[in-house]
Scaffold this motif. Structure first.
Motif, PDB file in Angstrom:
ATOM      1  N   UNK A  79       0.849  -1.181   0.000  1.00 53.78           N
ATOM      2  CA  UNK A  79       0.000   0.000   0.000  1.00 53.78           C
ATOM      3  C   UNK A  79       0.888   1.236   0.000  1.00 53.78           C
ATOM      4  N   UNK A  80       0.658   2.127  -0.949  1.00 53.82           N
ATOM      5  CA  UNK A  80       1.370   3.398  -1.024  1.00 53.82           C
ATOM      6  C   UNK A  80       0.373   4.466  -0.584  1.00 53.82           C
ATOM      7  N   UNK A  81       0.499   4.869   0.691  1.00 52.27           N
ATOM      8  CA  UNK A  81      -0.439   5.815   1.302  1.00 52.27           C
ATOM      9  C   UNK A  81       0.013   7.254   1.100  1.00 52.27           C
TER      10      UNK A  81
ATOM     11  N   UNK B 235     -11.827  -0.289  -5.347  1.00 54.14           N
ATOM     12  CA  UNK B 235     -12.412  -1.587  -5.036  1.00 54.14           C
ATOM     13  C   UNK B 235     -11.349  -2.676  -5.051  1.00 54.14           C
ATOM     14  N   UNK B 236     -11.684  -3.786  -4.434  1.00 52.18           N
ATOM     15  CA  UNK B 236     -10.827  -4.957  -4.474  1.00 52.18           C
ATOM     16  C   UNK B 236     -10.910  -5.536  -5.881  1.00 52.18           C
ATOM     17  N   UNK B 237      -9.760  -5.855  -6.458  1.00 51.74           N
ATOM     18  CA  UNK B 237      -9.725  -6.333  -7.833  1.00 51.74           C
ATOM     19  C   UNK B 237      -9.882  -7.842  -7.892  1.00 51.74           C
TER      20      UNK B 237
ATOM     21  N   UNK C 256      -9.300   6.543   1.580  1.00 54.75           N
ATOM     22  CA  UNK C 256      -8.623   5.896   2.706  1.00 54.75           C
ATOM     23  C   UNK C 256      -9.530   4.835   3.353  1.00 54.75           C
ATOM     24  N   UNK C 257     -10.819   5.137   3.478  1.00 56.41           N
ATOM     25  CA  UNK C 257     -11.756   4.182   4.078  1.00 56.41           C
ATOM     26  C   UNK C 257     -11.863   2.916   3.224  1.00 56.41           C
ATOM     27  N   UNK C 258     -11.919   3.092   1.919  1.00 57.83           N
ATOM     28  CA  UNK C 258     -11.982   1.929   1.018  1.00 57.83           C
ATOM     29  C   UNK C 258     -10.675   1.132   1.081  1.00 57.83           C
TER      30      UNK C 258
ATOM     31  N   UNK D  68      -7.829  -4.969   5.125  1.00 61.24           N
ATOM     32  CA  UNK D  68      -8.415  -6.000   5.988  1.00 61.24           C
ATOM     33  C   UNK D  68      -8.644  -7.289   5.198  1.00 61.24           C
ATOM     34  N   UNK D  69      -9.130  -7.173   3.996  1.00 59.57           N
ATOM     35  CA  UNK D  69      -9.366  -8.351   3.153  1.00 59.57           C
ATOM     36  C   UNK D  69      -8.063  -9.126   2.934  1.00 59.57           C
ATOM     37  N   UNK D  70      -7.029  -8.404   2.539  1.00 55.39           N
ATOM     38  CA  UNK D  70      -5.732  -9.062   2.305  1.00 55.39           C
ATOM     39  C   UNK D  70      -5.183  -9.675   3.598  1.00 55.39           C
TER      40      UNK D  70
END
Length: 145
Positions: A6-8, A97-99, A119-121, A127-129
């Motif tokens: 993740x590049x925040x 979205x999750x790809x 950021x919320x998405x 969390x999914x990962x």
């Protein structure tokens, strides 16, 4: 297993993606970039104009098979990895979205801006990962500025 980075705190997804893709091409990486239809159209245009001295070879996923095979950066509109893509090294997600199909890549890069909804998405994708045991790497771009 796919590594997820993740590049925040990217100030702007398009300009950050252009720089990231230029670096990837200079390292001979093959990258599939995914995002909304409008974002991919804008990225296509930006890759032609962002630097007077560097060109990032790219094409849309709708290109013919030979072009796809020989182009290091492929732009995909939507959130589902199309069947038949020749590259599965790096997947760059500019969407929210999750790809679907991300697990077929060696590495996934998620770009996240300062926007609170973005950021919320991203937190949901993180969390999914994490829940599935994918190795996660965090890059805070604000610290590099």
């Amino acid at each position: 297993m796919t590594e997820v980075a993740f590049h925040f705190n990217a100030p702007d997804k398009l300009s950050y993606a252009c720089r990231l893709l230029r670096k990837a091409c200079s390292n001979s990486a093959q990258v599939v970039v995914m995002g909304t239809d409008d974002l991919m159209v804008d990225l296509d245009a930006a890759l032609w104009t962002f630097s007077a001295t560097a060109f990032v070879p790219h094409c849309l996923a709708s290109a013919d098979a030979i072009t796809l095979q020989h182009t290091p950066v492929v732009l995909v509109q939507g959130d589902q990895v199309p069947a038949g893509l020749p590259h599965h090294q790096v997947l760059l997600n500019l969407g929210s979205t999750l790809l679907s199909g991300f697990e077929t890549f060696e590495k996934v890069i998620e770009v996240v801006t300062h926007d609170e909804q973005d950021r919320a998405m991203a937190r949901l994708r993180w969390k999914h990962y994490a829940d599935r045991g994918y190795p996660l790497v965090r890059h805070d771009l604000a610290l590099k500025a």
